[in-house]
Design a protein around this motif. Structure first.
Motif, PDB file in Angstrom:
ATOM      1  N   UNK A  29      51.818  53.616 -20.172  1.00  0.00           N
ATOM      2  CA  UNK A  29      51.479  54.581 -21.226  1.00  0.00           C
ATOM      3  C   UNK A  29      52.131  55.955 -21.068  1.00  0.00           C
ATOM      4  N   UNK A  30      52.606  56.296 -19.853  1.00  0.00           N
ATOM      5  CA  UNK A  30      53.240  57.614 -19.687  1.00  0.00           C
ATOM      6  C   UNK A  30      54.585  57.712 -20.387  1.00  0.00           C
ATOM      7  N   UNK A  31      55.086  56.590 -20.888  1.00  0.00           N
ATOM      8  CA  UNK A  31      56.337  56.606 -21.636  1.00  0.00           C
ATOM      9  C   UNK A  31      57.585  56.483 -20.786  1.00  0.00           C
ATOM     10  N   UNK A  32      57.447  56.485 -19.474  1.00  0.00           N
ATOM     11  CA  UNK A  32      58.602  56.418 -18.580  1.00  0.00           C
ATOM     12  C   UNK A  32      58.532  55.243 -17.602  1.00  0.00           C
ATOM     13  N   UNK A  33      57.400  55.072 -16.944  1.00  0.00           N
ATOM     14  CA  UNK A  33      57.289  54.107 -15.861  1.00  0.00           C
ATOM     15  C   UNK A  33      57.421  52.674 -16.380  1.00  0.00           C
TER      16      UNK A  33
ATOM     17  N   UNK B  26      61.122  40.238  -7.506  1.00  0.00           N
ATOM     18  CA  UNK B  26      60.754  39.088  -6.681  1.00  0.00           C
ATOM     19  C   UNK B  26      60.241  37.938  -7.547  1.00  0.00           C
ATOM     20  N   UNK B  27      59.647  38.262  -8.679  1.00  0.00           N
ATOM     21  CA  UNK B  27      59.145  37.254  -9.601  1.00  0.00           C
ATOM     22  C   UNK B  27      60.033  37.126 -10.827  1.00  0.00           C
ATOM     23  N   UNK B  28      59.410  37.117 -11.997  1.00  0.00           N
ATOM     24  CA  UNK B  28      60.158  36.973 -13.242  1.00  0.00           C
ATOM     25  C   UNK B  28      60.738  38.312 -13.685  1.00  0.00           C
ATOM     26  N   UNK B  29      61.732  38.257 -14.581  1.00  0.00           N
ATOM     27  CA  UNK B  29      62.450  39.467 -14.968  1.00  0.00           C
ATOM     28  C   UNK B  29      61.725  40.299 -16.026  1.00  0.00           C
ATOM     29  N   UNK B  30      60.696  39.730 -16.657  1.00  0.00           N
ATOM     30  CA  UNK B  30      60.041  40.442 -17.758  1.00  0.00           C
ATOM     31  C   UNK B  30      59.359  41.708 -17.257  1.00  0.00           C
ATOM     32  N   UNK B  31      59.319  42.700 -18.116  1.00  0.00           N
ATOM     33  CA  UNK B  31      58.791  44.010 -17.743  1.00  0.00           C
ATOM     34  C   UNK B  31      57.871  44.535 -18.825  1.00  0.00           C
ATOM     35  N   UNK B  32      57.210  45.640 -18.496  1.00  0.00           N
ATOM     36  CA  UNK B  32      56.433  46.341 -19.514  1.00  0.00           C
ATOM     37  C   UNK B  32      56.434  47.825 -19.193  1.00  0.00           C
ATOM     38  N   UNK B  33      56.308  48.626 -20.245  1.00  0.00           N
ATOM     39  CA  UNK B  33      56.284  50.082 -20.095  1.00  0.00           C
ATOM     40  C   UNK B  33      54.844  50.553 -19.941  1.00  0.00           C
TER      41      UNK B  33
ATOM     42  N   UNK C  33      67.159  43.009 -17.162  1.00  0.00           N
ATOM     43  CA  UNK C  33      68.243  43.065 -18.149  1.00  0.00           C
ATOM     44  C   UNK C  33      68.156  44.266 -19.081  1.00  0.00           C
ATOM     45  N   UNK C  34      66.988  44.866 -19.188  1.00  0.00           N
ATOM     46  CA  UNK C  34      66.816  45.944 -20.170  1.00  0.00           C
ATOM     47  C   UNK C  34      67.346  47.286 -19.677  1.00  0.00           C
ATOM     48  N   UNK C  35      67.559  47.412 -18.382  1.00  0.00           N
ATOM     49  CA  UNK C  35      68.085  48.654 -17.807  1.00  0.00           C
ATOM     50  C   UNK C  35      69.332  48.327 -16.999  1.00  0.00           C
TER      51      UNK C  35
ATOM     52  N   UNK D 169      61.572  50.977 -12.355  1.00  0.00           N
ATOM     53  CA  UNK D 169      62.356  52.214 -12.433  1.00  0.00           C
ATOM     54  C   UNK D 169      61.548  53.300 -13.133  1.00  0.00           C
ATOM     55  N   UNK D 170      62.018  54.531 -12.974  1.00  0.00           N
ATOM     56  CA  UNK D 170      61.492  55.706 -13.675  1.00  0.00           C
ATOM     57  C   UNK D 170      60.044  56.035 -13.324  1.00  0.00           C
ATOM     58  N   UNK D 171      59.616  55.628 -12.130  1.00  0.00           N
ATOM     59  CA  UNK D 171      58.281  55.998 -11.690  1.00  0.00           C
ATOM     60  C   UNK D 171      58.151  57.503 -11.533  1.00  0.00           C
ATOM     61  N   UNK D 172      57.070  58.066 -12.047  1.00  0.00           N
ATOM     62  CA  UNK D 172      56.858  59.510 -11.997  1.00  0.00           C
ATOM     63  C   UNK D 172      56.094  59.863 -10.723  1.00  0.00           C
ATOM     64  N   UNK D 173      56.601  60.786  -9.908  1.00  0.00           N
ATOM     65  CA  UNK D 173      55.875  61.184  -8.698  1.00  0.00           C
ATOM     66  C   UNK D 173      54.443  61.608  -8.999  1.00  0.00           C
ATOM     67  N   UNK D 174      53.518  61.207  -8.084  1.00  0.00           N
ATOM     68  CA  UNK D 174      52.102  61.519  -8.286  1.00  0.00           C
ATOM     69  C   UNK D 174      51.422  61.797  -6.953  1.00  0.00           C
TER      70      UNK D 174
END
Length: 269
Positions: A223-227, A214-221, A171-173, A83-88
C-alpha cells in the motif's frame, strides 16, 4: 527508443559516480548487523553521501509518473521484498537477508549499485544459496556484454542459470540505461532469448540487476506505493552493477575497494 551513447567525458564522470555509489556500500557494510534498523542505515548512508562525498541521494523524493515521492535516501529490501523497500524502524534479525540499493548523483551523473547482505550467523542454507545464485546471475549477465552482442543474450544467460537452480526471475522490473538521467533507455530485462533485442555498441551504459525469487516470480505491490514483495512470500535477492560497453567488451563502473570479487567459479558449475 533513444539510447544515449556516452562521450569520453560522460564516461569519465560516470566512473566517478559509480565508484562513489560503491563506496557508500563499503562504508555501510560494518553497520549491517542484527538489531540495526533500516532507518538507521538510511540515515548513515544519507549523512555519508552528503557530508563526506558531496553527492546527492538520487532516490530521495524521486517521483516517476504515477508514484508519490520516494521518502528515503536508499532502498532496503528485506527477505521477501523484491525491490524498493522503504527504510523503517524494524530491526534486522539474525538470519535475515537484505538488499541495499544505492544511487548517488555527482556532478550531474548517476552511479547505481546494490548488494545483498546476510545478517548474522543464522542465515539458512537455502537463503545463502539464493543470494549466491543471484550474484552468479548478475555476473553471467555481465559476461555477455560486448559490441555486437544483444540485450537478449544478457537476459537469456540469467534466466537459464536461475531456473536451473530452481528459482524464478522477476519480469516486471529490470535494468536500465543510466547517465545524467536516473532511468533511461534501454530497458535490460533479465530473461529472454539469446540473439534478440537491441545490439550493443560501445558507449552504452546500463545496469544489470537481476531480482531472483526462491519461489514463484509473481509479485504484488504494498500500500505504500513503492515496496514490491513476492506474492508467495518466498525470499528474493538482488545484485546490481552499472556496466559500460567498451570497444572490446565491458567495464564495470560501480567498483571500489570493498566490491565483492567476481566468482572464481559458479555455484552450479
Amino acid at each position: 527508443m533513444t539510447i544515449v551513447i556516452k562521450t569520453s567525458e560522460d564516461i569519465a564522470k560516470m566512473r566517478i559516480a559509480g565508484r562513489l555509489a560503491s563506496e557508500v556500500l563499503d562504508y555501510i557494510t560494518p553497520h549491517v548487523v542484527p538489531g540495526v534498523t533500516t532507518e538507521a542505515l538510511d540515515k548513515l548512508c544519507a549523512d555519508y553521501m552528503r557530508d563526506v562525498q558531496g553527492t546527492i541521494a538520487a532516490p530521495l523524493n524521486y517521483c516517476p509518473p504515477g508514484y508519490t515521492p520516494y521518502p528515503k535516501s536508499i532502498c532496503t529490501s528485506v527477505n521477501n521484498v523484491i525491490c524498493h523497500g522503504i527504510p523503517n524502524d524494524k530491526p534486522l534479525k539474525n538470519g535475515d537477508i537484505v538488499n541495499l540499493d544505492i544511487t548517488v548523483i555527482k556532478d550531474g551523473y548517476h552511479g547505481d549499485t546494490s548488494r545483498t547482505f546476510l545478517i548474522g550467523d543464522k542465515v539458512l542454507p537455502h537463503a545463502k544459496r539464493l543470494v549466491q545464485v543471484t550474484y552468479d546471475c548478475m555476473w553471467l549477465g555481465i559476461d555477455q556484454v560486448k559490441p555486437g552482442a544483444h540485450l537478449g543474450d544478457i537476459g537469456a544467460a540469467i534466466q537459464k542459470y536461475a531456473e536451473k537452480a530452481g528459482f524464478s526471475v522477476v519480469r516486471e522490473f529490470c535494468g536500465h540505461g543510466i547517465g545524467q538521467v536516473f532511468h533511461e533507455e534501454p530497458q535490460v530485462v533479465h530473461y529472454g532469448k539469446a540473439g534478440t533485442g537491441i545490439e550493443l555498441v560501445p558507449g552504452m551504459i546500463f545496469t544489470i540487476e537481476p531480482m531472483i525469487n526462491a519461489g514463484k516470480r509473481e509479485l504484488k505491490a504494498q500500500p505504500d506505493g513503492w515496496t514490491i514483495v513476492t506474492k508467495d512470500r518466498s525470499l528474493s535477492a538482488q545484485w546490481e552493477h552499472t556496466i559500460l560497453v567498451t570497444e572490446t567488451g565491458y567495464e564495470v563502473l560501480t567498483v571500489s575497494a570493498g566490491t565483492p570479487p567476481r566468482p572464481e567459479r559458479y555455484l552450479l558449475d
